[in-house]
Structure formats: structure tokens, C-alpha cells
Write a protein that holds these residues in place. Structure first.
Motif, PDB file in Angstrom:
ATOM      1  N   SER A  25      -4.053   1.002  -2.644  1.00 15.10           N
ATOM      2  CA  SER A  25      -3.586  -0.366  -2.471  1.00 15.10           C
ATOM      3  C   SER A  25      -2.998  -0.825  -3.807  1.00 15.10           C
ATOM      4  CB  SER A  25      -4.736  -1.288  -2.076  1.00 15.10           C
ATOM      5  OG  SER A  25      -4.292  -2.629  -2.087  1.00 15.10           O
TER       6      SER A  25
ATOM      7  N   THR B  78      -3.445  13.926  -0.083  1.00 12.26           N
ATOM      8  CA  THR B  78      -2.842  12.599  -0.041  1.00 12.26           C
ATOM      9  C   THR B  78      -3.951  11.558  -0.095  1.00 12.26           C
ATOM     10  OG1 THR B  78      -1.008  13.436   1.270  1.00 12.26           O
ATOM     11  CG2 THR B  78      -1.359  11.048   1.274  1.00 12.26           C
ATOM     12  N   THR B  79      -3.852  10.668  -1.071  1.00 14.18           N
ATOM     13  CA  THR B  79      -4.856   9.616  -1.243  1.00 14.18           C
ATOM     14  C   THR B  79      -4.208   8.256  -1.027  1.00 14.18           C
ATOM     15  OG1 THR B  79      -5.966  10.979  -2.897  1.00 14.18           O
ATOM     16  CG2 THR B  79      -6.546   8.635  -2.834  1.00 14.18           C
ATOM     17  N   PRO B  80      -4.675   7.470  -0.029  1.00  9.60           N
ATOM     18  CA  PRO B  80      -4.125   6.129   0.153  1.00  9.60           C
ATOM     19  C   PRO B  80      -4.555   5.216  -0.994  1.00  9.60           C
ATOM     20  CG  PRO B  80      -5.662   6.711   1.927  1.00  9.60           C
ATOM     21  CD  PRO B  80      -5.668   7.824   0.953  1.00  9.60           C
TER      22      PRO B  80
ATOM     23  N   ALA C  61       0.843  -1.190   0.000  1.00 13.35           N
ATOM     24  CA  ALA C  61       0.000   0.000   0.000  1.00 13.35           C
ATOM     25  C   ALA C  61       0.875   1.236   0.000  1.00 13.35           C
ATOM     26  CB  ALA C  61      -0.919  -0.009   1.220  1.00 13.35           C
TER      27      ALA C  61
ATOM     28  N   ALA D 271       0.598   5.863  -0.789  1.00 12.50           N
ATOM     29  CA  ALA D 271      -0.230   7.059  -0.895  1.00 12.50           C
ATOM     30  C   ALA D 271       0.270   7.892  -2.065  1.00 12.50           C
ATOM     31  CB  ALA D 271      -0.169   7.871   0.388  1.00 12.50           C
TER      32      ALA D 271
ATOM     33  N   GLU E 191       0.349  11.671  -3.530  1.00 13.20           N
ATOM     34  CA  GLU E 191       0.196  13.042  -3.076  1.00 13.20           C
ATOM     35  C   GLU E 191       0.181  13.962  -4.284  1.00 13.20           C
ATOM     36  OE1 GLU E 191       2.995  15.936  -0.545  1.00 13.20           O
ATOM     37  OE2 GLU E 191       2.455  14.062   0.474  1.00 13.20           O
TER      38      GLU E 191
END
Length: 122
Positions: A48, A44-46, A35, A37, A39
Motif C-alpha cells: 500500500s 510478488t508482494t502487495p 496500491a 505490488a 515483484e
């Protein structure tokens, strides 16, 4: 770690060991998840990047008769056997005949192969 672009070749590694004491029966879940992130514009978007949960689960036991050595199997793996019908036409014809005219052959979805720890046959 932060990657600066496609030319950035950061490398990360993780190692772990799982021990089993070899008595009774135990299910062990092995797997990984990657996983991170992304940016962009101060947001910031996590995300997978994949995982193997469930695919690498193993079952260990020491329950077979006459065998003092414990063992482990990948319990979600379905073994398959492919026969080259060009090379072995008689074997291919036999397997086709068994599959199409005998719905309960060993290994069929109606009668799958399974583990009998006490040595009994079903």
C-alpha cells in the motif's frame, strides 16, 4: 502497468463524480487508495502506498432554517485560527486568558463548536 525503474514515468489518472440530491442528511465517503505490488525473485508482494479513507468524508444536508440551499462540509476537518501575537499582542493576550482561565470557552475541547441544524443554540 509495470514500471521498469526510476526513470520510467508512467502516469495514471482516475476521475469520478458523486451526486447528492439535496434532501435530508447524508454522509458521503470520498477517498483514494494507491496500491501496487513489488515483484522480486519470482515473488510478488502487495504493498500500500497510502490512502485518504476517513480524511475526505463529507456530510451533506439541507436542514438549516430559512436556507433552501443544501450544503456539504468535510466533517473530520477541525478548523483552527492562529493569531500573530507579535502583530496583535492584545488579541493574543485575550485568547491566552480565555484559554487558560475559562476551560469551557467556545471551541475548547470541553465545549467544541458543533452544528445545530435547527438554529438552536446550546
Amino acid at each position: 502497468m509495470a514500471w521498469t525503474g526510476p526513470e520510467d514515468l508512467h502516469v495514471a489518472a482516475q476521475t469520478f463524480q458523486t451526486f447528492w440530491n439535496g434532501t435530508g442528511e447524508e454522509d458521503v465517503g470520498l477517498g483514494w487508495i494507491l496500491a501496487g505490488a513489488v515483484e522480486a525473485a519470482d515473488v510478488t508482494t502487495p504493498i500500500s502506498l497510502g490512502n485518504t479513507y476517513g480524511d475526505l468524508d463529507i456530510r451533506c444536508d439541507d436542514m438549516t432554517k430559512g436556507n433552501s440551499s443544501p450544503g456539504c462540509v468535510f466533517k473530520n476537518y477541525t478548523p483552527t485560527y492562529t493569531v500573530s501575537t507579535d502583530r496583535y499582542p492584545a488579541a493574543g493576550a485575550y485568547y491566552w486568558l480565555m484559554r487558560t482561565h475559562n476551560s469551557h470557552h467556545f471551541g475548547s475541547t470541553a465545549d467544541p463548536l458543533h452544528y445545530s441544524p435547527d438554529g438552536q443554540s446550546d
